[in-house]
Motif scaffolding. Structure first.
Motif, PDB file in Angstrom:
ATOM      1  N   LYS A   1       5.949   5.166  -1.465  1.00  0.00           N
ATOM      2  CA  LYS A   1       6.332   6.197  -0.505  1.00  0.00           C
ATOM      3  C   LYS A   1       7.579   5.789   0.272  1.00  0.00           C
ATOM      4  O   LYS A   1       8.510   6.594   0.460  1.00  0.00           O
ATOM      5  CB  LYS A   1       5.174   6.427   0.482  1.00  0.00           C
TER       6      LYS A   1
ATOM      7  N   ASP B   1       0.818  -1.220   0.000  1.00  0.00           N
ATOM      8  CA  ASP B   1       0.000   0.000   0.000  1.00  0.00           C
ATOM      9  C   ASP B   1       0.849   1.265   0.000  1.00  0.00           C
ATOM     10  O   ASP B   1       0.474   2.272  -0.588  1.00  0.00           O
ATOM     11  CB  ASP B   1      -0.943  -0.016   1.203  1.00  0.00           C
ATOM     12  N   THR B   2       2.001   1.220   0.651  1.00  0.00           N
ATOM     13  CA  THR B   2       2.840   2.420   0.738  1.00  0.00           C
ATOM     14  C   THR B   2       4.243   2.188   0.182  1.00  0.00           C
ATOM     15  O   THR B   2       5.166   2.961   0.474  1.00  0.00           O
ATOM     16  CB  THR B   2       2.973   2.887   2.206  1.00  0.00           C
TER      17      THR B   2
ATOM     18  N   ARG C   1       5.455  14.019   4.456  1.00  0.00           N
ATOM     19  CA  ARG C   1       5.928  13.097   5.478  1.00  0.00           C
ATOM     20  C   ARG C   1       6.833  13.793   6.486  1.00  0.00           C
ATOM     21  O   ARG C   1       6.710  13.598   7.698  1.00  0.00           O
ATOM     22  CB  ARG C   1       6.686  11.939   4.828  1.00  0.00           C
TER      23      ARG C   1
END
Lengths: 187, 187
Positions: free
Chosen positions: A148, A144-145, B179
């Motif tokens: 990132k 999902d990340t 972030r």
DNA sequence: GTCTATACCGAGATAGAC
DNA sequence: GTCTATCTCGGTATAGAC
């Protein structure tokens, strides 16, 4: 017994990679490369029609090196270990990084500023590396990340290389890679 | 009414900063700069004896810009807010960063590769920035690890600029600065 | 202080003998 | 395929008139 052609050509590329890494691509002359490779200047043009073609070969060589490294890291038993191997590689090269910056990052930066076809080629270096890191996070179960997280990790590695290079201090790399290994350990 | 000398000189510097940021320092010719600043080439040498002196002026100009930014950030009420302002600045400039990389980082990289006196000068840019960030963490009460935290933050900012520049994608900057703002929020 | 003309050199690139 | 000699151009830098 290696073919003569291939031999000289690859010797030129190896030398070009080394020299341009230390001094920059544009500031390194073809004469510099030829001399260091013990090949007369005129002969260089038998293997490369233009200097930009040498640049292309340099990028391709870096891509090959990158893939070789990835294959090594892929030997590890788990995706987490593979990421740790990647970080460890940065740590081991900290002295080199402090002297010349990241081979991939500095090359991309310079070629991007120039624009042109070489810039596009160089982009592949980052997409390749980012993709591989992303794969590892996905394999860990962070699909999902994963993008990132990959950006986060590669940013830190690239950034600390820039800082170490800019200040000539390899300790920064040591400091940051230690932290990153701990961080990856949490996954 | 500004003095003519100062006027032309600063116009040259401004133009040099802009052009070399986009295309690199060595690849930008004095003729390019002179033309863009509407000043005949020969006249450039009245203000700068050599091209390296222009390079020096560029670094100094970047230092000034950096200090101006720091003064703005210093206006904020708390060290945490000051760090957030610094990160926010990166976020706001994401399109620029994707097109030309970080003005400080790319300049340092190029000059370091060249070696020589300019390389030393450029180092100040990073020490300045790193020092300021460190000050903020110390003010927050993290004096014991302020250096580590500053390295961590600046690495991320520098690294994501490199990635965004290399891939031409400003979204990476958006992702990472978001972030980082959350991260600073924890302190 | 300003500008034109030009010197000079080193870079990329080519020609052509071997 | 290899190498020498050379061409050309664009860059930094200078000379000197105004």
């Amino acid at each position: 017994m290696p073919k003569t052609k291939t031999d000289k050509r690859s010797r030129l590329i190896q030398t070009a990679v080394k020299l341009t890494y230390r001094h920059g691509f544009r500031t390194t002359s073809i004469a510099d490369i030829a001399e260091a490779a013990n090949i007369p200047v005129g002969n260089v043009y038998y293997y490369f029609k233009t200097k930009d073609e040498i640049g292309e070969a340099i990028v391709e060589q870096r891509l090959l090196e990158l893939r070789t490294l990835q294959e090594q890291w892929d030997q590890r038993g788990s995706p987490k270990e593979r990421l740790l191997a990647c970080i460890e590689n940065t740590f081991e090269n900290r002295d080199l990084l402090a002297r010349g910056g990241c081979p991939v990052g500095t090359l991309c930066s310079e070629l991007q500023k120039e624009g042109g076809p070489l810039a596009k080629k160089a982009t592949a270096l980052f997409t390749e590396l980012l993709g591989w890191i992303e794969d590892q996070f996905r394999a860990i179960g962070r699909g999902d990340t994963s993008r990132k997280l990959a950006t986060q990790l590669l940013s830190s590695l690239q950034g600390v290389s820039v800082l170490a290079h800019g200040s000539g201090n390899p300790e920064l790399v040591a400091m940051e890679t230690k932290r990153l290994k701990d961080w990856v350990g949490w996954f």
